[in-house]
Write a protein that holds these residues in place. Structure first.
Motif, PDB file in Angstrom:
ATOM      1  N   MET A   1      63.560  10.804  14.266  1.00 59.02           N
ATOM      2  CA  MET A   1      63.337  12.125  14.863  1.00 59.02           C
ATOM      3  C   MET A   1      64.320  12.335  16.024  1.00 59.02           C
ATOM      4  O   MET A   1      64.518  11.444  16.843  1.00 59.02           O
ATOM      5  N   SER A   2      64.970  13.521  16.034  1.00 63.13           N
ATOM      6  CA  SER A   2      65.925  13.766  17.114  1.00 63.13           C
ATOM      7  C   SER A   2      65.187  13.889  18.448  1.00 63.13           C
ATOM      8  O   SER A   2      63.979  14.127  18.477  1.00 63.13           O
ATOM      9  N   GLU A   3      65.968  13.767  19.516  1.00 64.99           N
ATOM     10  CA  GLU A   3      65.357  13.821  20.856  1.00 64.99           C
ATOM     11  C   GLU A   3      64.715  15.178  21.099  1.00 64.99           C
ATOM     12  O   GLU A   3      63.645  15.283  21.696  1.00 64.99           O
ATOM     13  N   ARG A   4      65.406  16.229  20.590  1.00 58.67           N
ATOM     14  CA  ARG A   4      64.915  17.595  20.800  1.00 58.67           C
ATOM     15  C   ARG A   4      63.588  17.814  20.069  1.00 58.67           C
ATOM     16  O   ARG A   4      62.639  18.394  20.617  1.00 58.67           O
ATOM     17  N   ALA A   5      63.557  17.314  18.811  1.00 60.09           N
ATOM     18  CA  ALA A   5      62.333  17.470  18.012  1.00 60.09           C
ATOM     19  C   ALA A   5      61.187  16.672  18.635  1.00 60.09           C
ATOM     20  O   ALA A   5      60.031  17.112  18.645  1.00 60.09           O
ATOM     21  N   ASP A   6      61.545  15.508  19.168  1.00 61.43           N
ATOM     22  CA  ASP A   6      60.541  14.653  19.811  1.00 61.43           C
ATOM     23  C   ASP A   6      59.945  15.358  21.035  1.00 61.43           C
ATOM     24  O   ASP A   6      58.712  15.380  21.222  1.00 61.43           O
ATOM     25  N   LEU A   7      60.823  15.969  21.815  1.00 61.27           N
ATOM     26  CA  LEU A   7      60.378  16.682  23.018  1.00 61.27           C
ATOM     27  C   LEU A   7      59.468  17.848  22.629  1.00 61.27           C
ATOM     28  O   LEU A   7      58.403  18.053  23.209  1.00 61.27           O
ATOM     29  N   SER A   8      59.923  18.568  21.594  1.00 64.65           N
ATOM     30  CA  SER A   8      59.154  19.736  21.140  1.00 64.65           C
ATOM     31  C   SER A   8      57.758  19.321  20.661  1.00 64.65           C
ATOM     32  O   SER A   8      56.761  19.993  20.963  1.00 64.65           O
ATOM     33  N   SER A   9      57.687  18.214  19.925  1.00 72.41           N
ATOM     34  CA  SER A   9      56.368  17.774  19.430  1.00 72.41           C
ATOM     35  C   SER A   9      55.478  17.306  20.583  1.00 72.41           C
ATOM     36  O   SER A   9      54.264  17.484  20.553  1.00 72.41           O
ATOM     37  N   LYS A  10      56.108  16.723  21.610  1.00 74.69           N
ATOM     38  CA  LYS A  10      55.313  16.279  22.767  1.00 74.69           C
ATOM     39  C   LYS A  10      54.774  17.476  23.556  1.00 74.69           C
ATOM     40  O   LYS A  10      53.656  17.428  24.084  1.00 74.69           O
TER      41      LYS A  10
ATOM     42  N   ARG B   1      51.862  18.730  21.635  1.00 74.12           N
ATOM     43  CA  ARG B   1      50.727  17.811  21.818  1.00 74.12           C
ATOM     44  C   ARG B   1      50.083  18.027  23.196  1.00 74.12           C
ATOM     45  O   ARG B   1      48.864  18.063  23.318  1.00 74.12           O
TER      46      ARG B   1
ATOM     47  N   TYR C   1      55.387  11.867  31.277  1.00 74.90           N
ATOM     48  CA  TYR C   1      54.506  12.982  30.925  1.00 74.90           C
ATOM     49  C   TYR C   1      54.568  14.139  31.919  1.00 74.90           C
ATOM     50  O   TYR C   1      54.393  15.297  31.552  1.00 74.90           O
TER      51      TYR C   1
END
Lengths: 184, 264
Positions: free
Chosen positions: A1-10, A13, A41
């Motif tokens: 997962m790209s960093e951007r997608a990871d940030l977006s999912s966080k 959440r 966080y």
């Protein structure tokens, strides 16, 4: 997962954690957020706060004790929740089940407690409210405010509760109270 | 005092300052001047780099305390606006409606969505799946016992399942008692329902509520006595609209009011 997608999912959440009430009281503890979102966080929460601003909402942090310079462990113990970004319209508050009398009594309680250093004898507050409401109603109202978390009770003294800290700008309330009616 | 003890004292100065800064408590509890003199003395006796660093840390913590003291004074002077007497006077002078409007200018309600948890949902689904059809459950109800026993009206009255005489007679009788009681002057609600037993008081309160609802008597609140004055009407009046007055009669309240236990 790209960093951007990871940030977006966080961020997604974080929004779910903060908006969906899981316990009896709304809000999530800092350590719970850290467990779900990772060490950084607070950065995620900051971005979420900017996103929520578009909808007139904000992330409110309520510290368990008064801190002037919060540290990481203070944030861990703090309660995070989503609140309105701007003051609510009275019609909206009334629609949510409050009566004018109840709101007025709560305003009196909070401003009196705040002006007296954060704690007031319950009997004093009852006497003050009894000038405007029947005593039986005063007792019921104070009980309700304590139950909802607007007030805390300890050794027959009332103080400002966690919900008031989250929802009410206490100093602004006192300022508005003093200036009320003097401008016009 | 040994130098080791002095070093520990400097460490304690640092931790005290940090605690005050972190908790935001009154920074004037820190005796800055005394500590600085102590640090000066400590510095003149110290020789190692560690001691110099420790002295520097303590000095930095004290400087932050001084900065916080400035902020504290500014905050406190701002708080002067919230003089308790002024706030109390304002609260007393404004109506509850005005106070409600003031509160809403500073109120930002919590936004949250309530939903069932996964565990709760699983429990509910399990319950629903295991729930037998209605006709099966009805079938499980015990059969009606055919045997019947008879009770006399006296037994029913004794068991408090029936009244002696009709309810309207009871109302008329009670109305007469209220009128008789008020002949000697003002009669207060709690004085009237005062009885030897809690049950009797509750019955009186119940009958009184009936008389008020149907226009036999009126209630007028007396703020000085924090009680209602009972006003019996000579004739039953037509009650227009509806106004509810809730008077709670818990056992504790009854004890306090009637038996005066709370005062002893």
């Amino acid at each position: 997962m790209s960093e951007r997608a990871d940030l977006s999912s966080k961020i997604e959440r974080a929004a779910q954690l903060l908006l969906i009430q899981r316990h009896r009281r709304p809000g999530v503890k800092g350590w719970e957020l850290r467990r779900s979102l990772g060490r950084r966080y607070l950065d995620i929460i900051k971005i979420l706060d900017e996103e929520l601003a578009k909808f007139g909402l904000k992330v409110k942090v309520v510290f368990m004790e008064e801190v002037s310079e919060p540290r990481a462990e203070d944030y861990d113990r703090a309660l995070f929740m989503v609140t309105f970004r701007y003051p609510a319209k009275i019609t909206d508050v009334l629609t949510a089940g409050w009566s004018i009398d109840e709101l007025g009594a709560l305003a009196a309680c909070i401003s009196i407690i705040n002006s007296r250093g954060g704690s007031v004898r319950m009997r004093d507050l009852e006497d003050l409210l009894a000038e405007k409401l029947p005593r039986w109603r005063v007792e019921l109202l104070l009980e309700r405010f304590v139950r909802l978390g607007y007030l805390d009770v300890k050794d027959d003294h009332l103080s400002i509760g966690w919900r008031s800290k989250a929802e009410i700008d206490v100093d602004l309330l006192s300022l508005r109270l003093i200036s009320y009616g003097s401008s016009g | 005092m040994s130098f080791k003890v002095k070093r520990e004292y400097v460490e304690r100065i640092i931790s005290t300052c940090e605690r005050v800064l972190r908790r935001g408590v009154d920074p004037f509890t820190i005796e800055v001047e005394r500590y600085i003199k102590y640090l000066k003395d400590f510095l003149s006796q110290s020789s190692s780099t560690e001691d110099l660093i420790l002295d520097l840390e303590a000095l930095e913590a004290l400087s932050r305390i001084v900065e916080f003291q400035g902020r504290w004074i500014r905050d406190k002077s701002f708080k002067l606006y919230f003089d308790p007497l002024i706030i109390e006077a304002k609260v007393k002078s404004l109506s509850l409606s005005d106070l409600a409007h003031v509160l809403c200018q500073a109120l930002r309600p919590i936004a949250s969505v309530k939903m069932i948890s996964r565990v709760g949902f699983e429990e509910a689904a399990k319950y629903w799946l295991n729930l037998p059809p209605l006709k099966d459950r009805w079938g499980r109800l015990p059969h009606q016992i055919p045997a019947t026993e008879s009770m006399s009206i006296e037994d029913l009255i004794r068991e408090k399942l029936a009244l002696r005489g009709s309810f309207s007679e009871m109302v008329e009788e009670f109305w007469r008692r209220v009128k008789d009681s008020s002949k000697d002057g003002k009669i207060y609600y709690w004085d009237f329902i005062k009885s030897n037993s809690f049950e009797e008081s509750v019955l009186k309160a119940y009958m009184l509520s009936y008389l008020v609802s149907y226009g036999y008597v009126g209630l007028d609140y007396d703020p000085k006595a924090d009680d209602y004055v009972i006003i019996p009407y000579e004739e039953k009046i037509q009650v227009l609209g509806s106004n509810s007055i809730a008077v709670s009669i818990s056992y504790d309240e009854w004890l306090r009011r009637v038996k005066d236990v709370g005062k002893s």
